[in-house]
Design a protein around this motif. Structure first.
Motif, short mmCIF file in Angstrom:
data_model
loop_
_atom_site.label_atom_id
_atom_site.label_comp_id
_atom_site.label_asym_id
_atom_site.label_seq_id
_atom_site.Cartn_x
_atom_site.Cartn_y
_atom_site.Cartn_z
N GLN A 173 0.11 -1.01 -0.23
CA GLN A 173 -0.26 -0.18 -0.32
C GLN A 173 0.75 1.19 0.63
O GLN A 173 0.09 2.04 0.05
CB GLN A 173 -1.10 0.11 1.12
N GLY A 174 2.25 0.99 -0.02
CA GLY A 174 3.27 1.92 0.17
C GLY A 174 3.27 3.11 1.50
O GLY A 174 3.98 3.54 1.49
N ILE A 175 2.64 2.17 2.63
CA ILE A 175 3.62 1.98 3.34
C ILE A 175 4.47 1.81 4.37
O ILE A 175 5.32 0.89 4.15
CB ILE A 175 1.88 1.86 4.53
N SER A 176 5.52 2.94 5.19
CA SER A 176 6.72 2.73 5.48
C SER A 176 6.23 1.86 6.81
O SER A 176 5.75 2.21 7.37
CB SER A 176 7.16 3.48 5.66
N ARG A 177 7.08 0.55 7.02
CA ARG A 177 6.99 -0.70 8.42
C ARG A 177 7.88 -0.54 8.96
O ARG A 177 9.15 -0.63 7.81
CB ARG A 177 6.28 -1.42 7.83
N TYR A 178 8.06 -0.50 10.09
CA TYR A 178 9.24 -1.53 10.65
C TYR A 178 9.36 -2.56 10.32
O TYR A 178 7.76 -3.28 10.46
CB TYR A 178 9.35 -0.75 12.10
N ALA A 179 10.56 -3.17 9.56
CA ALA A 179 10.07 -4.54 9.86
C ALA A 179 10.59 -5.58 10.81
O ALA A 179 11.69 -5.79 11.05
CB ALA A 179 11.57 -4.76 8.63
N ASN A 180 9.84 -5.45 11.98
CA ASN A 180 10.24 -6.27 13.26
C ASN A 180 10.04 -7.45 12.95
O ASN A 180 11.09 -8.22 13.53
CB ASN A 180 8.95 -5.27 14.45
N SER A 181 9.37 -8.08 12.51
CA SER A 181 8.84 -9.54 11.94
C SER A 181 10.68 -9.86 11.83
O SER A 181 10.80 -11.16 11.80
CB SER A 181 8.09 -9.99 10.85
N TYR A 182 11.07 -9.69 10.52
CA TYR A 182 12.10 -9.66 10.09
C TYR A 182 13.46 -9.14 10.77
O TYR A 182 14.08 -10.61 11.15
CB TYR A 182 12.49 -8.54 8.35
N GLN A 183 13.29 -8.80 12.21
CA GLN A 183 14.30 -8.70 12.79
C GLN A 183 14.36 -9.64 13.68
O GLN A 183 15.03 -10.51 14.72
CB GLN A 183 14.52 -7.27 13.44
N ALA A 184 12.73 -10.20 14.34
CA ALA A 184 12.35 -11.18 15.22
C ALA A 184 13.02 -12.12 14.76
O ALA A 184 13.05 -13.72 15.21
CB ALA A 184 11.29 -10.70 15.50
#
Length: 222
Positions: A173-184
């Motif tokens: 959707q073009g929304i910038s998100r923190y990649a918390n799940s990738y980091q976890a």
């Protein structure tokens, strides 16, 4: 699409390394082959000569006959390759990911010194937002993705003073998100919307040119 361990074994067992690339953001495979002490014949384009220096030989990537001829010569002259690899093992100094992390930290310090903004009272530490949009979609283990992954890991391990490092990505959707799940990695964590404030730094390492129109509004907040 091979694993890092398999890639290491391929480099280690290679007779020599051919790299007829048309374009490189940097040229990680060339540096990797040299780190394994392997002779390399690579394209004379983009940043590849900067990476290979005088340790490797170069050809025009569009010179098909030249590549075929050079391949035939190399297969018949193992002594030449042995001599080149002896020089590589003696004089080549591999570039370490820790060096890349320190280089980024120096850039952050420089930017901070050059920025003369009236800073609002902050409720959280300043951020270094490392874009890993392509890694989140699929880690194909290309050269640039290995660069992004390793620089991110080193920044997370040795964050520049006064900053916290946060991997981010842009969703469909073009929304910038923190990649918390990738980091976890092993557990599910919701990826919240990125909150940007003056003094934050956006570090765009990944190949994401098609994302910039969607991310333009967020970048302007800087």
């Amino acid at each position: 699409h091979v694993s890092d361990d398999d890639l290491s074994e391929l480099y280690r067992c290679a007779f020599f390394f051919f790299y007829p690339s048309l374009y490189e953001g940097w040229g990680l495979p060339v540096a990797e082959s040299l780190a394994y002490g392997k002779y390399c014949l690579a394209s004379n384009v983009a940043s590849i000569p900067e990476v290979g220096g005088g340790f490797i030989d170069y050809l025009d990537p569009y010179d098909v006959a030249g590549w075929a001829n050079q391949l035939d010569i190399l297969l018949r002259t193992p002594k030449f390759i042995e001599q080149k690899e002896k020089c590589i093992r003696k004089d080549y100094v591999p570039y370490k990911w820790e060096d890349a992390g320190r280089a980024v930290e120096e850039i952050v310090c420089f930017l901070e010194q050059q920025t003369n903004l009236e800073m609002p009272i902050r409720t959280r530490p300043k951020q270094i937002l490392v874009d890993i949009s392509m890694l989140v979609v699929s880690d194909a283990r290309t050269g640039i993705q290995r660069v992004v992954r390793n620089i991110l890991n080193n920044l997370l391990y040795m964050s520049p003073a006064g900053y916290i490092v946060k991997p981010v990505y842009i969703d469909k959707q073009g929304i910038s998100r923190y990649a918390n799940s990738y980091q976890a990695q092993l557990e599910y964590v919701e990826d919240g919307v990125v909150e940007v404030a003056q003094g934050d730094i956006y570090l765009g390492l990944d190949l994401i040119p098609f994302h910039f129109p969607e991310f333009e509004i967020t970048l302007k907040k800087y």
